[in-house]
Write an enzyme that holds these catalytic residues in place. Structure first.
Site, PDB file in Angstrom:
ATOM      1  N   GLU A 292     -10.398 -74.331  62.218  1.00  0.00           N
ATOM      2  CA  GLU A 292     -10.350 -73.217  61.259  1.00  0.00           C
ATOM      3  C   GLU A 292      -9.253 -72.228  61.646  1.00  0.00           C
ATOM      4  OE1 GLU A 292     -11.954 -73.966  58.718  1.00  0.00           O
ATOM      5  OE2 GLU A 292     -13.268 -75.448  59.667  1.00  0.00           O
ATOM      6  N   GLU A 314      -5.607 -80.398  55.132  1.00  0.00           N
ATOM      7  CA  GLU A 314      -6.698 -80.944  55.949  1.00  0.00           C
ATOM      8  C   GLU A 314      -6.225 -82.035  56.920  1.00  0.00           C
ATOM      9  OE1 GLU A 314      -9.183 -79.340  56.366  1.00  0.00           O
ATOM     10  OE2 GLU A 314      -9.424 -78.133  54.558  1.00  0.00           O
TER      11      GLU A 314
HETATM   12 ZN    ZN Z   1     -10.048 -77.926  57.270  1.00  0.00          ZN
END
Ligand code: ZN
Length: 850
Positions: A292, A314
């Site tokens: 994060e 991602e």
């Molecule tokens: Zn992520």
């Protein structure tokens, strides 16, 4: 009631937004069922737009009033948003809406968790908070005012002002609405500070509810500081606000969320203590905090143009957190762990009805595309790129990426262009990794003559939904060669397989070498290499590449298991002797030895049978696994107690990689010993354990041999007040249940007073474990299918996201025999026919049914 067919959204239909937002001011008047949200949004026509249609997303909002440039309007409102005629010039839109966080069980938008207000906006949750162009390519500067009597009121960016019953926040960095966050609650902080590379002082906080959780923040805080330092050292990325807040929330659909300056975490992904968390929990927490935090640059400063580009943030951020964990712990062990996950979950997805490209071309509900394919295969693609362009090329490309795209909502094309420009390499064929679904199979043949060794590699990718024909990909295959003594005669070299079939030669060899292929798992492919068990045992003993050394053992184990499933064979002693030698090799990292001693999952074995053209029987696979485990225990019998004793960790518990590795191997010994000693050692370990890792492993060992009833009761007695520990208690009973009991055990647990489907962690503890108990889930009675369907139907009315995600338990239905297929199909159809089934679950069930 017949609802309209859900609308599919296509990548090819992307158009730029009609209006851009220069600034947005929000005021929240918090109240459980009547929160008022006032918005003031400065719009400006987008010069690059193709239309002037003004549309703001908005769902489940009660519109109180709206105006444009101060003049009250009555816009046209539908279930998905509002439209109105607007000036063809900059203008200010204002609105007031009412929402009800206390009744928001979907955990998307603004909701309440244990008295705390919190938000989850990715991907499209902001539209449940107010009317807004809720798309990631609309980026704006947010100013937020929160009015509430609650003592702690947080939002993104830096604190601007506060007084009695209110607080204001200002985020100077333009961001899309999905990164918005707000928290209000009676919270306490675990504070710290960090000085950045340019000497800026940053305030850090982890916020929790008062009580036990306050003692569980220290580890997460250390992980945060390590992450901040690592991103400076390795990627040159510095933090960019005065404050970084993390909040722990009990009810959360995912692991955590990277909202700008205000990360919101599932409490299971941040809170840790030795007494309540296992070594695996500690490692996962460290990785998620890093993940994060790393999003601040890969996701927030550079975001995605649209949700089809999800892998842009991602895949890259997973790759970065994997590098980080490798640096903090062990690269070899981390690589093996990651490949275990990739094969178990991503290969499974790629092989079934839910297969989709890393960058999908269409979706109905984007929440259904936060998948292992987008995340983990997305990360594998970055790893391959790095392997192909080299460390220096990778570094140059990343520097250029941050330089060129800071502040942008970017695409995969932008990303690849940066690599082409920085390295001069043509990536047009490589780009197929983003668009072509399915796991490529790479088959190997070889020959040797006159000092030359030839290796012929062929690639083939099976058809996947909507993609019948596949073309060759760029596959980096790392290869090294060993001689008969186990010496490395040709060090690792990357072969670039770009055609359907290619032959690579190695000259000047005195005799036929033993090849070690796909070292480090250099590409996410299935290697089809007909080696003898003797060759595999040789690599298990000698390969200098730790991944391939482990994988040789894994392949050997899989072969042994397949033989045992097919013909009740006794395991090959080459394998058992190999394991024994490895176990006794005290020069080897205990964590590595523990991994080498673990078997492929029963689901992996099922897929291996499917690949061989057979119909897997989960009950037979379970028996083979049990039998092989017993054979291993007996074969290693004399060595188990010695290693168990050697792995004792003295001194106070610490979750570092070395201690965790020792406990991991020790507990592997314990579970094998319990197959022979009736659980004597496990009972003793349970009684004396001073940390959760030792306690839980002992309990698992006991449950797996049908014992441990007293310990289970004592565990509940001791931990009933701790939600995260009780999740373990729920899950372990289901995952350790004998196959014929699994559904009964799970059903009984749903009647426990502490079971609630409103908490995703608790729901997953029971039903995630049921899916993981492969033979139990597929028990021929079909009881597990029915139970899961019952509960998914109930949960869908409350929480569509988690329901849709859990429906993937059924995605292997076509692998099995007619009877199981019929039963699973009936369960799926029953879910599908539920009145008012959510769009999320409808899409998933439709795709699974195929
Ligand atoms: Zn992520």
């Amino acid at each position: 009631m017949q609802t309209a067919a859900p609308q599919k959204i296509y990548l090819k239909d992307y158009t730029p937004p009609a209006y851009l937002v220069d600034s947005v001011e929000l005021t929240f008047k918090l109240a459980p069922t009547t929160t008022r949200v006032l918005s003031r949004i400065a719009f400006r026509p987008n010069p690059d737009a193709q239309s002037r249609d003004f549309f703001l997303h908005g769902e489940q909002l009660k519109l109180i009033s709206a105006s444009i440039d101060g003049v009250s309007i009555t816009p046209e409102v539908t279930a998905t948003g509002l439209t109105h005629t607007v000036p063809n010039a900059p203008f200010v839109f204002e609105a007031e809406v009412e929402i009800s966080p206390a009744t928001n069980t979907a955990l998307e938008g603004l909701y309440m968790s244990n008295g705390m207000y919190c938000t989850q906006c990715e991907a499209e949750g902001f539209r449940k908070i107010t009317y807004y162009p809720d798309r990631p390519d609309v980026m704006s500067v947010f100013t937020v005012r929160i009015e509430s009597d609650l003592p702690v009121l947080l939002s993104n960016g830096n604190p601007a002002a506060k007084g009695d019953g209110w607080a204001e926040w200002h985020d100077p960095w333009p961001k899309p609405a999905y990164l918005f966050a707000l928290v209000g609650g009676d919270l306490v902080n675990h504070p710290d500070r960090f000085t950045t590379m340019s000497g800026k002082d940053v305030e850090l906080n982890i916020w929790v509810r008062p009580g036990d959780d306050e003692q569980k923040c220290a580890f997460g805080m250390e992980a945060l500081k390590k992450s901040m330092k690592w991103d400076e050292d390795v990627y040159g990325r510095e933090y960019d606000l005065d404050i970084f807040n993390i909040v722990a929330v009990d009810d959360f659909n995912m692991g955590a969320m990277e909202n700008k300056g205000l990360n919101i975490f599932n409490s299971s992904a941040v809170l840790a203590s030795p007494e309540t968390s296992t070594d695996a929990n500690f490692e996962r927490i460290e990785a998620i905090i890093a993940h994060e935090y790393f999003h601040n640059w890969t996701g927030n400063r550079i975001t995605c143009r649209d949700w089809f580009q999800l892998c842009l943030k991602e895949g890259l951020t997973v790759f970065r957190d994997q590098q980080f964990t490798g640096d903090m712990r062990s690269h070899a062990v981390k690589r093996i762990d990651d490949v275990v996950v990739l094969r178990a979950h991503q290969f499974r997805e790629d092989n079934g009805p839910l297969a989709h490209p890393v960058r999908p071309e269409s979706f109905v509900e984007i929440n259904n595309f936060y998948t292992v394919t987008v995340y983990e295969k997305g990360a594998e693609i970055i790893g391959m790129l790095k392997r192909l362009v080299g460390d220096e090329g990778y570094k140059n490309a990343l520097d250029l990426y941050f330089d060129r795209h800071d502040g942008d909502a970017a695409t995969i094309e932008d990303w690849l262009q940066v690599f082409e420009d920085a390295t001069g390499r043509d990536l047009s064929q490589f780009a197929k990794w983003y668009s072509q679904a399915g796991t490529p199979r790479v088959s190997v043949t070889d020959s040797y003559a006159d000092g030359t060794y030839s290796l012929t590699l062929s690639q083939q990718t099976p058809a996947t939904p909507d993609q019948d024909k596949k073309t060759p990909m760029v596959i980096p295959v790392a290869v090294g060669l060993l001689n008969d003594n186990g010496d490395e005669i040709v060090p690792t070299r990357i072969l670039e397989l770009t055609e359907a079939t290619q032959t690579f030669t190695f000259d000047g060899l005195a005799s036929k070498p033993v090849p070690s292929i796909l070292r480090g798992f250099s590409a996410p492919v299935i290697l089809e290499h007909d080696q003898t068990n003797a060759e595999r045992a040789f690599l298990l003993a000698h390969d200098t590449d730790p991944f391939n050394r482990w994988d040789a053992g894994r392949t050997l184990a899989q072969d042994v298991l397949l033989q045992m499933v097919r013909e009740d064979a006794t395991p090959d002693t080459a394998y058992l002797d190999g394991l024994l030698a490895l176990l006794r090799d005290d020069n080897l990292d205990p964590a590595f030895r523990a991994l080498a001693l673990s078997l492929p999952s029963q689901d992996d074995t099922a897929q291996a049978l499917v690949d061989a053209g057979e119909t897997p029987d989960p009950t037979a696979i379970y028996r083979a696994h049990e039998a092989l485990t017993l054979h291993i225990a007996q074969h290693l019998q004399d060595t188990l107690p010695r290693i168990y004793a050697d792995m004792t960790v003295t001194g106070p518990y610490a979750p570092d990689a070395v201690s965790a590795g020792k406990r991991s191997l020790g507990n592997r010994m314990l579970s094998l010993m319990s197959k022979l000693d009736g659980g004597k050692q496990a009972s003793q370990q349970y009684a004396t354990a001073d940390n959760m890792t030792q306690q839980l492993a002992a309990l698992a060992s006991l449950l797996k041999i049908g014992k441990g009833a007293d310990e289970l009761a004592a565990f509940e007695q001791r931990w009933h007040h701790d939600r995260l520990v009780m999740d373990k208690w729920f899950g372990l009973q289901v995952s350790c249940a004998a196959p014929e009991d699994a559904a009964k055990v799970a059903a009984k647990l749903t009647e426990h007073s502490a079971f609630t489907m409103k908490n995703p962690n608790r729901f997953r503890a029971v039903f995630g474990a049921l899916k993981g108990n492969t033979a139990g889930f597929h028990d021929p009675s079909g009881a597990s299918y029915d139970l899961l369907a019952d509960w998914l139907i109930k949960l869908d009315a409350l929480n569509p996201q988690t329901t849709a995600r859990m429906s993937t338990s059924f995605d292997t239905w076509k692998r099995y025999d007619a009877d199981r297929q019929t039963k699973m199909k009936a369960a799926l159809q029953r879910i599908d026919k539920t009145p008012n089934l959510s769009r999320d679950t409808t899409e998933m069930v439709t795709r699974i049914l195929g």
